[in-house]
Design a protein around this motif. Sequence first.
Motif, PDB file in Angstrom:
ATOM      1  N   MET A   1     -73.716   9.449   8.599  1.00  0.00           N
ATOM      2  CA  MET A   1     -74.940   8.923   8.016  1.00  0.00           C
ATOM      3  C   MET A   1     -76.081   9.883   8.334  1.00  0.00           C
ATOM      4  N   LYS A   2     -76.912  10.151   7.362  1.00  0.00           N
ATOM      5  CA  LYS A   2     -78.049  11.035   7.560  1.00  0.00           C
ATOM      6  C   LYS A   2     -79.061  10.380   8.476  1.00  0.00           C
ATOM      7  N   ASN A   3     -79.927  11.191   9.043  1.00  0.00           N
ATOM      8  CA  ASN A   3     -80.978  10.676   9.910  1.00  0.00           C
ATOM      9  C   ASN A   3     -82.021   9.971   9.040  1.00  0.00           C
ATOM     10  N   ILE A   4     -82.000   8.632   9.051  1.00  0.00           N
ATOM     11  CA  ILE A   4     -82.905   7.830   8.238  1.00  0.00           C
ATOM     12  C   ILE A   4     -83.885   7.141   9.162  1.00  0.00           C
ATOM     13  N   LYS A   5     -85.137   7.099   8.744  1.00  0.00           N
ATOM     14  CA  LYS A   5     -86.128   6.395   9.535  1.00  0.00           C
ATOM     15  C   LYS A   5     -85.759   4.922   9.631  1.00  0.00           C
ATOM     16  N   LEU A   6     -86.061   4.296  10.762  1.00  0.00           N
ATOM     17  CA  LEU A   6     -85.730   2.901  10.995  1.00  0.00           C
ATOM     18  C   LEU A   6     -86.293   1.992   9.906  1.00  0.00           C
ATOM     19  N   GLU A   7     -87.508   2.284   9.436  1.00  0.00           N
ATOM     20  CA  GLU A   7     -88.133   1.416   8.428  1.00  0.00           C
ATOM     21  C   GLU A   7     -87.244   1.280   7.197  1.00  0.00           C
ATOM     22  N   LYS A   8     -86.565   2.342   6.831  1.00  0.00           N
ATOM     23  CA  LYS A   8     -85.699   2.305   5.662  1.00  0.00           C
ATOM     24  C   LYS A   8     -84.265   1.983   6.070  1.00  0.00           C
ATOM     25  N   GLY A   9     -83.863   2.450   7.204  1.00  0.00           N
ATOM     26  CA  GLY A   9     -82.469   2.333   7.631  1.00  0.00           C
ATOM     27  C   GLY A   9     -81.971   0.923   7.800  1.00  0.00           C
ATOM     28  N   TYR A  10     -82.662   0.093   8.558  1.00  0.00           N
ATOM     29  CA  TYR A  10     -82.113  -1.238   8.825  1.00  0.00           C
ATOM     30  C   TYR A  10     -82.144  -2.122   7.589  1.00  0.00           C
ATOM     31  N   ILE A  11     -83.138  -1.963   6.735  1.00  0.00           N
ATOM     32  CA  ILE A  11     -83.191  -2.765   5.508  1.00  0.00           C
ATOM     33  C   ILE A  11     -82.025  -2.389   4.598  1.00  0.00           C
ATOM     34  N   HIS A  12     -81.797  -1.112   4.468  1.00  0.00           N
ATOM     35  CA  HIS A  12     -80.676  -0.635   3.654  1.00  0.00           C
ATOM     36  C   HIS A  12     -79.355  -1.150   4.228  1.00  0.00           C
ATOM     37  N   GLN A  13     -79.194  -1.062   5.543  1.00  0.00           N
ATOM     38  CA  GLN A  13     -77.969  -1.535   6.184  1.00  0.00           C
ATOM     39  C   GLN A  13     -77.762  -3.029   5.951  1.00  0.00           C
ATOM     40  N   LEU A  14     -78.825  -3.807   6.065  1.00  0.00           N
ATOM     41  CA  LEU A  14     -78.721  -5.254   5.833  1.00  0.00           C
ATOM     42  C   LEU A  14     -78.270  -5.541   4.403  1.00  0.00           C
ATOM     43  N   LYS A  15     -78.881  -4.846   3.442  1.00  0.00           N
ATOM     44  CA  LYS A  15     -78.522  -5.050   2.035  1.00  0.00           C
ATOM     45  C   LYS A  15     -77.060  -4.684   1.786  1.00  0.00           C
ATOM     46  N   GLU A  16     -76.666  -3.521   2.267  1.00  0.00           N
ATOM     47  CA  GLU A  16     -75.304  -3.051   2.031  1.00  0.00           C
ATOM     48  C   GLU A  16     -74.277  -3.933   2.729  1.00  0.00           C
ATOM     49  N   THR A  17     -74.597  -4.381   3.931  1.00  0.00           N
ATOM     50  CA  THR A  17     -73.684  -5.263   4.663  1.00  0.00           C
ATOM     51  C   THR A  17     -73.544  -6.589   3.942  1.00  0.00           C
ATOM     52  N   THR A  18     -74.648  -7.129   3.459  1.00  0.00           N
ATOM     53  CA  THR A  18     -74.616  -8.390   2.719  1.00  0.00           C
ATOM     54  C   THR A  18     -73.790  -8.240   1.447  1.00  0.00           C
ATOM     55  N   LYS A  19     -74.009  -7.148   0.718  1.00  0.00           N
ATOM     56  CA  LYS A  19     -73.239  -6.913  -0.504  1.00  0.00           C
ATOM     57  C   LYS A  19     -71.750  -6.811  -0.205  1.00  0.00           C
ATOM     58  N   GLN A  20     -71.413  -6.076   0.851  1.00  0.00           N
ATOM     59  CA  GLN A  20     -70.004  -5.892   1.200  1.00  0.00           C
ATOM     60  C   GLN A  20     -69.371  -7.213   1.636  1.00  0.00           C
ATOM     61  N   LEU A  21     -70.101  -8.009   2.413  1.00  0.00           N
ATOM     62  CA  LEU A  21     -69.588  -9.327   2.812  1.00  0.00           C
ATOM     63  C   LEU A  21     -69.330 -10.193   1.589  1.00  0.00           C
ATOM     64  N   ASN A  22     -70.248 -10.190   0.640  1.00  0.00           N
ATOM     65  CA  ASN A  22     -70.071 -10.980  -0.582  1.00  0.00           C
ATOM     66  C   ASN A  22     -68.869 -10.499  -1.395  1.00  0.00           C
ATOM     67  N   ARG A  23     -68.724  -9.179  -1.509  1.00  0.00           N
ATOM     68  CA  ARG A  23     -67.568  -8.635  -2.243  1.00  0.00           C
ATOM     69  C   ARG A  23     -66.267  -9.040  -1.557  1.00  0.00           C
ATOM     70  N   TYR A  24     -66.231  -8.892  -0.241  1.00  0.00           N
ATOM     71  CA  TYR A  24     -65.028  -9.237   0.517  1.00  0.00           C
ATOM     72  C   TYR A  24     -64.724 -10.727   0.405  1.00  0.00           C
ATOM     73  N   PHE A  25     -65.756 -11.559   0.529  1.00  0.00           N
ATOM     74  CA  PHE A  25     -65.605 -13.009   0.404  1.00  0.00           C
ATOM     75  C   PHE A  25     -65.021 -13.359  -0.958  1.00  0.00           C
ATOM     76  N   GLN A  26     -65.575 -12.765  -2.025  1.00  0.00           N
ATOM     77  CA  GLN A  26     -65.092 -13.034  -3.377  1.00  0.00           C
ATOM     78  C   GLN A  26     -63.628 -12.621  -3.525  1.00  0.00           C
ATOM     79  N   GLU A  27     -63.269 -11.502  -2.939  1.00  0.00           N
ATOM     80  CA  GLU A  27     -61.890 -11.026  -3.023  1.00  0.00           C
ATOM     81  C   GLU A  27     -60.939 -11.985  -2.308  1.00  0.00           C
ATOM     82  N   ILE A  28     -61.304 -12.435  -1.127  1.00  0.00           N
ATOM     83  CA  ILE A  28     -60.466 -13.372  -0.379  1.00  0.00           C
ATOM     84  C   ILE A  28     -60.321 -14.681  -1.159  1.00  0.00           C
ATOM     85  N   LEU A  29     -61.418 -15.171  -1.725  1.00  0.00           N
ATOM     86  CA  LEU A  29     -61.340 -16.398  -2.525  1.00  0.00           C
ATOM     87  C   LEU A  29     -60.415 -16.199  -3.730  1.00  0.00           C
ATOM     88  N   ARG A  30     -60.576 -15.080  -4.406  1.00  0.00           N
ATOM     89  CA  ARG A  30     -59.739 -14.792  -5.586  1.00  0.00           C
ATOM     90  C   ARG A  30     -58.268 -14.765  -5.186  1.00  0.00           C
TER      91      ARG A  30
END
Length: 144
Positions: free
Chosen positions: A1-30
């Motif tokens: 991962m590139k050196n990202i400022k915290l202001e952008k980094g944690y928000i991006h991580q939260l979004k991506e983690t949430t998206k991945q959890l939703n994708r994984y959840f949908q796959e398990i349900l399917r």
Amino acid sequence: MKNIKLEKGYIHQLKETTKQLNRYFQEILRQNGVSITSDQWELVKCIGEQEGINQREIAGITFKDPASVTRIIDILEKSGAVKRESIAEDRRSYALYLTDTGKSLIRKITPLEKEIRSKGVKGIKKHDQDKLTEILSKIHKNIS
């Protein structure tokens, strides 16, 4: 991962983690023959925990806008998972209840959700999980 400022980094991580959890959840349900979205599941679970809750209360608990909650409830009602009952003292509100179909979803999805949660925190110490929850709560409080 590139050196990202915290202001952008944690928000991006939260979004991506949430998206991945939703994708994984949908796959398990399917894989388990369940055709419900994570947003629909969130409302089914909320109604199951507080039978008789109204749409406005669900919107507050789930941080969803009331129009989205209404659309999701419409879908859940058409699928037979949820039923609305008029509230005598407030003609604009409905008390929401799970049908047998909705209760069946709770029984089927709850163990899957627990497995997903366990997989998500695998290798993360309980103390660190608690700290993460504390940090996310503070961030939420700071921006509320």
